[in-house]
Motif scaffolding. Structure first.
Motif, PDB file in Angstrom:
ATOM      1  N   ILE A  71      -0.989  -1.005  -1.660  1.00  0.00           N
ATOM      2  CA  ILE A  71      -2.149  -0.241  -2.049  1.00  0.00           C
ATOM      3  C   ILE A  71      -3.193  -0.199  -0.721  1.00  0.00           C
ATOM      4  O   ILE A  71      -3.888   0.887  -0.357  1.00  0.00           O
ATOM      5  CB  ILE A  71      -2.714  -0.462  -3.273  1.00  0.00           C
ATOM      6  CG1 ILE A  71      -4.080   0.401  -3.510  1.00  0.00           C
ATOM      7  CG2 ILE A  71      -3.011  -1.823  -3.612  1.00  0.00           C
ATOM      8  CD1 ILE A  71      -3.929   1.986  -3.675  1.00  0.00           C
ATOM      9  N   THR A  72      -3.081  -1.357  -0.071  1.00  0.00           N
ATOM     10  CA  THR A  72      -4.098  -1.611   0.865  1.00  0.00           C
ATOM     11  C   THR A  72      -3.746  -0.974   2.165  1.00  0.00           C
ATOM     12  O   THR A  72      -4.546  -0.875   3.175  1.00  0.00           O
ATOM     13  CB  THR A  72      -4.492  -3.064   0.984  1.00  0.00           C
ATOM     14  OG1 THR A  72      -3.277  -3.791   1.225  1.00  0.00           O
ATOM     15  CG2 THR A  72      -5.293  -3.632  -0.111  1.00  0.00           C
ATOM     16  N   PRO A  74      -3.571   1.707   4.427  1.00  0.00           N
ATOM     17  CA  PRO A  74      -4.347   3.219   4.285  1.00  0.00           C
ATOM     18  C   PRO A  74      -3.221   4.565   4.140  1.00  0.00           C
ATOM     19  O   PRO A  74      -3.910   5.299   3.530  1.00  0.00           O
ATOM     20  CB  PRO A  74      -4.891   3.152   5.876  1.00  0.00           C
ATOM     21  CG  PRO A  74      -4.850   1.860   6.338  1.00  0.00           C
ATOM     22  CD  PRO A  74      -3.807   1.082   5.620  1.00  0.00           C
ATOM     23  N   THR A  77      -2.589   4.418   0.632  1.00  0.00           N
ATOM     24  CA  THR A  77      -3.732   4.658  -0.042  1.00  0.00           C
ATOM     25  C   THR A  77      -3.816   6.246  -0.277  1.00  0.00           C
ATOM     26  O   THR A  77      -4.227   6.923  -1.128  1.00  0.00           O
ATOM     27  CB  THR A  77      -5.013   4.134   0.388  1.00  0.00           C
ATOM     28  OG1 THR A  77      -4.873   2.663   0.634  1.00  0.00           O
ATOM     29  CG2 THR A  77      -6.322   4.445  -0.398  1.00  0.00           C
ATOM     30  N   THR A 224       1.933  -9.900   5.216  1.00  0.00           N
ATOM     31  CA  THR A 224       1.681  -9.115   6.433  1.00  0.00           C
ATOM     32  C   THR A 224       1.602 -10.074   7.498  1.00  0.00           C
ATOM     33  O   THR A 224       1.762 -10.091   8.671  1.00  0.00           O
ATOM     34  CB  THR A 224       0.404  -8.280   6.310  1.00  0.00           C
ATOM     35  OG1 THR A 224       0.511  -7.358   5.094  1.00  0.00           O
ATOM     36  CG2 THR A 224       0.172  -7.263   7.477  1.00  0.00           C
ATOM     37  N   ASP A 253       2.259   2.311  10.244  1.00  0.00           N
ATOM     38  CA  ASP A 253       0.761   1.908  10.276  1.00  0.00           C
ATOM     39  C   ASP A 253       0.541   0.405  10.620  1.00  0.00           C
ATOM     40  O   ASP A 253       0.002   0.254  11.659  1.00  0.00           O
ATOM     41  CB  ASP A 253       0.399   2.280   8.961  1.00  0.00           C
ATOM     42  CG  ASP A 253      -0.573   3.183   8.732  1.00  0.00           C
ATOM     43  OD1 ASP A 253      -0.256   4.380   8.465  1.00  0.00           O
ATOM     44  OD2 ASP A 253      -1.821   3.155   9.219  1.00  0.00           O
ATOM     45  N   THR A 254       1.165  -0.385   9.781  1.00  0.00           N
ATOM     46  CA  THR A 254       1.055  -1.860   9.970  1.00  0.00           C
ATOM     47  C   THR A 254       1.712  -2.316  11.107  1.00  0.00           C
ATOM     48  O   THR A 254       0.943  -3.185  11.909  1.00  0.00           O
ATOM     49  CB  THR A 254       1.586  -2.355   8.766  1.00  0.00           C
ATOM     50  OG1 THR A 254       1.276  -1.625   7.517  1.00  0.00           O
ATOM     51  CG2 THR A 254       1.290  -3.847   8.582  1.00  0.00           C
ATOM     52  N   VAL A 257      -0.884  -0.926  14.137  1.00  0.00           N
ATOM     53  CA  VAL A 257      -2.200  -1.352  14.196  1.00  0.00           C
ATOM     54  C   VAL A 257      -1.930  -2.919  14.666  1.00  0.00           C
ATOM     55  O   VAL A 257      -2.822  -3.489  15.653  1.00  0.00           O
ATOM     56  CB  VAL A 257      -3.084  -1.258  13.026  1.00  0.00           C
ATOM     57  CG1 VAL A 257      -4.265  -2.020  13.448  1.00  0.00           C
ATOM     58  CG2 VAL A 257      -3.143   0.195  12.874  1.00  0.00           C
ATOM     59  N   ASN A 258      -1.078  -3.572  14.215  1.00  0.00           N
ATOM     60  CA  ASN A 258      -1.068  -4.947  14.237  1.00  0.00           C
ATOM     61  C   ASN A 258      -0.464  -5.215  15.958  1.00  0.00           C
ATOM     62  O   ASN A 258      -0.826  -6.424  16.562  1.00  0.00           O
ATOM     63  CB  ASN A 258      -0.032  -5.695  13.280  1.00  0.00           C
ATOM     64  CG  ASN A 258      -1.030  -5.856  12.085  1.00  0.00           C
ATOM     65  OD1 ASN A 258      -1.981  -6.620  12.210  1.00  0.00           O
ATOM     66  ND2 ASN A 258      -0.583  -5.289  11.194  1.00  0.00           N
ATOM     67  N   LEU A 260      -1.429  -3.497  18.286  1.00  0.00           N
ATOM     68  CA  LEU A 260      -2.622  -3.578  19.257  1.00  0.00           C
ATOM     69  C   LEU A 260      -3.125  -4.899  19.489  1.00  0.00           C
ATOM     70  O   LEU A 260      -3.701  -5.361  20.372  1.00  0.00           O
ATOM     71  CB  LEU A 260      -3.494  -2.556  18.623  1.00  0.00           C
ATOM     72  CG  LEU A 260      -3.305  -1.097  18.921  1.00  0.00           C
ATOM     73  CD1 LEU A 260      -4.743  -0.091  18.598  1.00  0.00           C
ATOM     74  CD2 LEU A 260      -3.384  -0.696  20.413  1.00  0.00           C
ATOM     75  N   GLY A 261      -3.579  -5.434  18.226  1.00  0.00           N
ATOM     76  CA  GLY A 261      -4.076  -6.687  17.859  1.00  0.00           C
ATOM     77  C   GLY A 261      -3.507  -7.595  18.831  1.00  0.00           C
ATOM     78  O   GLY A 261      -3.939  -8.644  19.470  1.00  0.00           O
ATOM     79  N   THR A 282      -4.684   5.450   9.700  1.00  0.00           N
ATOM     80  CA  THR A 282      -5.918   4.969   9.343  1.00  0.00           C
ATOM     81  C   THR A 282      -7.044   5.796   9.786  1.00  0.00           C
ATOM     82  O   THR A 282      -7.070   6.311  10.894  1.00  0.00           O
ATOM     83  CB  THR A 282      -5.892   3.354   9.943  1.00  0.00           C
ATOM     84  OG1 THR A 282      -7.432   2.909   9.860  1.00  0.00           O
ATOM     85  CG2 THR A 282      -5.482   3.553  11.583  1.00  0.00           C
ATOM     86  N   TYR A 284      -9.656   4.623  10.666  1.00  0.00           N
ATOM     87  CA  TYR A 284     -10.489   3.770  11.739  1.00  0.00           C
ATOM     88  C   TYR A 284      -9.884   4.171  13.074  1.00  0.00           C
ATOM     89  O   TYR A 284     -10.047   3.368  14.109  1.00  0.00           O
ATOM     90  CB  TYR A 284     -10.335   2.374  11.356  1.00  0.00           C
ATOM     91  CG  TYR A 284     -11.376   2.116  10.144  1.00  0.00           C
ATOM     92  CD1 TYR A 284     -12.164   3.026   9.860  1.00  0.00           C
ATOM     93  CD2 TYR A 284     -11.197   0.986   9.546  1.00  0.00           C
ATOM     94  CE1 TYR A 284     -12.927   2.746   8.756  1.00  0.00           C
ATOM     95  CE2 TYR A 284     -11.850   0.769   8.149  1.00  0.00           C
ATOM     96  CZ  TYR A 284     -12.947   1.525   7.887  1.00  0.00           C
ATOM     97  OH  TYR A 284     -13.536   1.442   6.834  1.00  0.00           O
TER      98      TYR A 284
END
Lengths: 341, 341
Positions: A71-72, A74, A77, A224, A253-254, A257-258, A260-261, A282, A284
């Motif tokens: 659920i977390t 995005p 969600t 994750t 998504d996951t 975004v990760n 990038l980090g 996201t 964001y």
DNA sequence: CTGAAAGCGCTTACAG
DNA sequence: CTGAAAGCGCTTACAG
């Protein structure tokens, strides 16, 4: 504060319970005059039918279930949000459960929902779900597949035109002069096939040979953190083998975004050394480091339509249907700084 | 595939329905021998009690409701996640609705839930909710307040020790040598008071005079886009009046993350010109531009405990309680690049 | 047009 | 220890 019931209304109106019930449900059997009187009292006493009793009578729970991995996430969600909206619009309840990408928890979620007399389930299958399980599930309860739909099962499926999205994103990376186009996928996710196929088609269309070493396949397990660690190790090792500038396509998504980090930590400049684009919903994206070009997927609409398809299924439960729909909603390419240099 | 009922079991076992029911519920009235036989058949036929019928009998729906402003807000998603987990652990259903920070939709959500015989509601009040409304609601249905709890109402409230979080974050900005400490708040949000108070106390503790011009108050309405636009205009106008380097404290997830995006667009360097820290629970803090220092709030635990407090309330419905708990969970300061230079 | 009756599937006092 | 009966609040064939 005792609840008002039909019985109470009937007593006050000097009518029978059946008549009151019919009046409330606007049955043609009842005179306008009576309906009028009943409705006045209903308003005055603020009568609300007991839905549980109604459900028992009709044999339905008026509740749908949604099973998603996290659920977390995005994106997921948004699927939930759309499904919930549809439920409200159709006067139904929606409950959800998380599988945490774990097939065992997923099975438990299904069982729990079946046990609760849920009318039907929408599922975004977890990473290692096998078709067998889905076949069994579909026999037990009306089921609609959402997002992760690359399974050959006889029911409605609502997904996204991933192939085209991946095609366009890959095409975009190629146009940006990226020497090497890398795809990052999660092991055993039901969306890989189509997206990789779009990736390959874009390579083909540009006369670039497909190189299996350019597909990074990450364990997409429960935590994750573990996934990020794995991906981090793989990227650190492989990035130096690739020719600069590199283009990366993230499959979820996951992952995106990760990535990038991780690239930031490894000291790669985005988009100068590596440009990144991915399937990412996201809110964001604008504030990411750097702002992330993404393939936006209508997750909300997917959730919404999944509910409507599920209702179709529930309402035609008895007539045996054997043609099922597979809907592919269109994606949208949103270009930001992570691919613009 | 007809469902197995008590009646069917009773028939096959040559027992009465009551006996079977009691055996299944492990009543002491029933002999072990009978229980044994019943349980065997239950397993064999995979009997599952009809929960709707049980609910009708017991007068409960076994369903709780959660009302939050925006499900897509990662912080609120975590509240939902925790609440859902608690519901599962207590064998209950949970449904949620969004108020979209709109008091009218919020009221409709409450009505709809009451109408559905929900056993109780957990609510994170929308930005302009007045106490009057909450008082009325509490009389109608067991209610627990979560996160936005600065209301004087007679019920349990589960929040976060915002004051301390804000204090520590402000203190951190001061230690980092920021000449001006700016707080960004949303109009009429129930968390402002405490957080601003922590902000002010930190100033006081460092002999810095409180300057009202350093509190930016943004319309926190329905659409995030409008909010971002407003904030953007205000920041553009005000930032040049402040003495460099500036420290910004964001009062909510949304405000904080969007502030980062806006500053980037306006060309300010973070953390060199402006350092930013805020109440933010996003999973993506690590990948923001730059990675975001934040005051982490145990949103998940808040949701979980709200459910448990609500159950307390529901179970003691009749005994009139007049001492209610207010729980403040502890926050945690997580330092990243947006405040480290 | 109105009402008496059965029934959805369960629980639980009460009787035996 | 077992079972007959009432009842939760509603809907819906059926009778009048």
């Amino acid at each position: 504060m005792k609840n008002i019931t039909l019985k109470e209304l009937a007593k006050q109106l000097n009518l029978s319970i059946s008549t009151v019930s019919k009046a409330i449900n606007d049955s043609h059997e009842i005179s306008n005059e009576t309906k009028q009187k009943v409705k006045e009292l209903v308003n005055e006493l603020n009568y609300r039918p007991n839905i549980v009793a109604k459900n028992l009578k009709t044999g339905r729970s008026n509740t749908l279930g949604l099973i998603i991995p996290f659920i977390t996430n995005p994106f997921q969600t948004q699927i939930l949000e759309g499904a919930q909206q549809a439920a409200v619009d159709h006067n139904l309840n929606l409950i959800f459960m998380q599988s945490s990408e774990n097939t065992k928890l997923e099975e438990e979620a299904v069982n729990s929902m079946v046990q609760q007399n849920i009318d039907g389930i929408i599922i975004s299958a977890s990473a290692n779900t096998n078709e067998q399980f889905l076949h069994k599930m579909i026999k037990q309860i009306p089921t609609v597949l959402v997002d992760r739909i690359d399974f050959d099962v006889p029911t409605h499926r609502i997904g996204v035109n991933s192939e085209k999205g991946a095609f366009l994103a890959t095409q975009h990376l190629i146009e940006k002069g990226r020497k090497e186009i890398v795809a990052i996928t999660g092991k055993n996710i039901g969306v890989n096939q189509k997206r990789l196929s779009g990736y390959k088609k874009a390579l083909l269309a540009n006369y670039i040979e497909y190189n299996p070493a350019n597909v990074i396949n990450v364990e997409y397990g429960q935590h994750t953190k573990d996934m990020v660690k794995n991906l981090s190790i793989i990227l650190e090792r492989k990035m130096k083998d690739y020719k600069n500038p590199i283009g990366i396509l993230g499959i979820t998504d996951t992952l995106t975004v990760n990535t990038l980090g991780i690239l930031a930590k490894l000291g790669y400049r985005v988009p100068e050394d590596v440009s990144v684009i991915g399937f990412a919903n996201t809110e964001y994206a604008e504030s990411l480091n750097p702002s992330l070009s993404s393939i936006f997927q209508p997750a909300n609409a997917m959730g919404y339509q999944a509910v409507e398809k599920l209702l179709e299924l529930i309402n035609h439960k008895n007539s045996d249907m054997d043609d099922f729909d597979t809907l592919y909603l269109e994606t949208e390419l949103i270009l930001r700084n992570s691919t613009s240099d």
